[in-house]
Design a protein around this motif. Sequence first.
Motif, PDB file in Angstrom:
ATOM      1  N   VAL A 102       0.859  -1.179   0.000  1.00  0.00           N
ATOM      2  CA  VAL A 102       0.000   0.000   0.000  1.00  0.00           C
ATOM      3  C   VAL A 102       0.902   1.237   0.000  1.00  0.00           C
ATOM      4  N   ASP A 103       0.883   1.944  -1.109  1.00  0.00           N
ATOM      5  CA  ASP A 103       1.589   3.219  -1.215  1.00  0.00           C
ATOM      6  C   ASP A 103       0.526   4.291  -1.040  1.00  0.00           C
ATOM      7  N   PRO A 104       0.420   4.882   0.151  1.00  0.00           N
ATOM      8  CA  PRO A 104      -0.678   5.805   0.424  1.00  0.00           C
ATOM      9  C   PRO A 104      -0.444   7.187  -0.190  1.00  0.00           C
ATOM     10  N   VAL A 105      -0.616   7.277  -1.483  1.00  0.00           N
ATOM     11  CA  VAL A 105      -0.390   8.534  -2.199  1.00  0.00           C
ATOM     12  C   VAL A 105      -1.434   9.546  -1.749  1.00  0.00           C
ATOM     13  N   MET A 106      -0.955  10.627  -1.164  1.00  0.00           N
ATOM     14  CA  MET A 106      -1.860  11.623  -0.601  1.00  0.00           C
ATOM     15  C   MET A 106      -1.769  12.978  -1.288  1.00  0.00           C
ATOM     16  N   VAL A 107      -0.546  13.386  -1.634  1.00  0.00           N
ATOM     17  CA  VAL A 107      -0.334  14.708  -2.223  1.00  0.00           C
ATOM     18  C   VAL A 107       0.716  14.570  -3.323  1.00  0.00           C
ATOM     19  N   ALA A 108       0.447  15.163  -4.478  1.00  0.00           N
ATOM     20  CA  ALA A 108       1.428  15.157  -5.568  1.00  0.00           C
ATOM     21  C   ALA A 108       2.601  16.051  -5.196  1.00  0.00           C
ATOM     22  N   SER A 109       3.728  15.830  -5.823  1.00  0.00           N
ATOM     23  CA  SER A 109       4.904  16.668  -5.542  1.00  0.00           C
ATOM     24  C   SER A 109       4.620  18.134  -5.852  1.00  0.00           C
ATOM     25  N   SER A 110       3.640  18.396  -6.710  1.00  0.00           N
ATOM     26  CA  SER A 110       3.253  19.771  -7.035  1.00  0.00           C
ATOM     27  C   SER A 110       2.325  20.374  -5.979  1.00  0.00           C
ATOM     28  N   GLY A 111       1.885  19.544  -5.021  1.00  0.00           N
ATOM     29  CA  GLY A 111       0.998  20.024  -3.966  1.00  0.00           C
ATOM     30  C   GLY A 111      -0.463  19.667  -4.147  1.00  0.00           C
ATOM     31  N   ALA A 112      -0.847  19.095  -5.282  1.00  0.00           N
ATOM     32  CA  ALA A 112      -2.248  18.733  -5.522  1.00  0.00           C
ATOM     33  C   ALA A 112      -2.671  17.595  -4.589  1.00  0.00           C
ATOM     34  N   ARG A 113      -3.874  17.701  -4.015  1.00  0.00           N
ATOM     35  CA  ARG A 113      -4.404  16.657  -3.139  1.00  0.00           C
ATOM     36  C   ARG A 113      -4.840  15.461  -3.991  1.00  0.00           C
ATOM     37  N   LEU A 114      -4.335  14.274  -3.631  1.00  0.00           N
ATOM     38  CA  LEU A 114      -4.666  13.064  -4.371  1.00  0.00           C
ATOM     39  C   LEU A 114      -5.405  12.034  -3.517  1.00  0.00           C
ATOM     40  N   LEU A 115      -5.707  12.401  -2.276  1.00  0.00           N
ATOM     41  CA  LEU A 115      -6.516  11.565  -1.395  1.00  0.00           C
ATOM     42  C   LEU A 115      -7.406  12.504  -0.594  1.00  0.00           C
ATOM     43  N   GLU A 116      -8.709  12.333  -0.755  1.00  0.00           N
ATOM     44  CA  GLU A 116      -9.648  13.187  -0.042  1.00  0.00           C
ATOM     45  C   GLU A 116      -9.542  12.944   1.461  1.00  0.00           C
ATOM     46  N   ASP A 117      -9.817  13.971   2.241  1.00  0.00           N
ATOM     47  CA  ASP A 117      -9.663  13.892   3.699  1.00  0.00           C
ATOM     48  C   ASP A 117     -10.431  12.738   4.317  1.00  0.00           C
ATOM     49  N   ASP A 118     -11.662  12.494   3.856  1.00  0.00           N
ATOM     50  CA  ASP A 118     -12.462  11.435   4.467  1.00  0.00           C
ATOM     51  C   ASP A 118     -12.012  10.031   4.059  1.00  0.00           C
ATOM     52  N   ALA A 119     -11.036   9.939   3.173  1.00  0.00           N
ATOM     53  CA  ALA A 119     -10.534   8.628   2.743  1.00  0.00           C
ATOM     54  C   ALA A 119      -9.416   8.116   3.646  1.00  0.00           C
ATOM     55  N   VAL A 120      -8.813   8.987   4.439  1.00  0.00           N
ATOM     56  CA  VAL A 120      -7.666   8.588   5.257  1.00  0.00           C
ATOM     57  C   VAL A 120      -8.067   7.513   6.269  1.00  0.00           C
TER      58      VAL A 120
END
Length: 176
Positions: A102-120
């Motif tokens: 499981v690679d929990p990708v959360m934020v792109a290196s550019s800063g874009a959110r890639l995991l919504e808060d309620d998904a954590v």
Amino acid sequence: MIARALTIAGSDSGGGAGIQADLKAFAAAGVHGTSAIVALTAQNTVGVAAVHELPPAFVEAQLAAVLDDIGADAVKTGMLFSRRIVETVAGALAGRGLPLVVDPVMVASSGARLLEDDAVAALVGRLFPLATVVTPNLLEAQALTGEAGPRRRLAERLVELGAGAAIVTGGHGDDP
């Protein structure tokens, strides 16, 4: 027999991450790669312009098509984007006994959110218990644990949260 690995992640239109990067890595390792795409991204080397989540029923159909025919010897997740997708993936993998990264990708290196808060919470509660290993980078490990500190402590905390093992990755910070 050639080993089979399934990647479950987003599609990166720039080709540098997500499904595209995983399939390249699998091929380089001599592994037959299969995929289930959970979201499409419009991105390049500068940033993520847009994310389009696929319907969970379609993600579930992709997983069933691959796992019920081709099968997998190991599975890796990347960007899962939403609680609905995390729950769909966890439901499809539960009970299969497959080694899972499981690679929990959360934020792109550019800063874009890639995991919504309620998904954590769903990621930690549903996927971590299925994971052989969780591989967040330092910033993701801090966000998942709510702690700062040495990588070793963060990894131990991730295991306490339910992961089978944890490796805190990335070039962030000074200590390995």
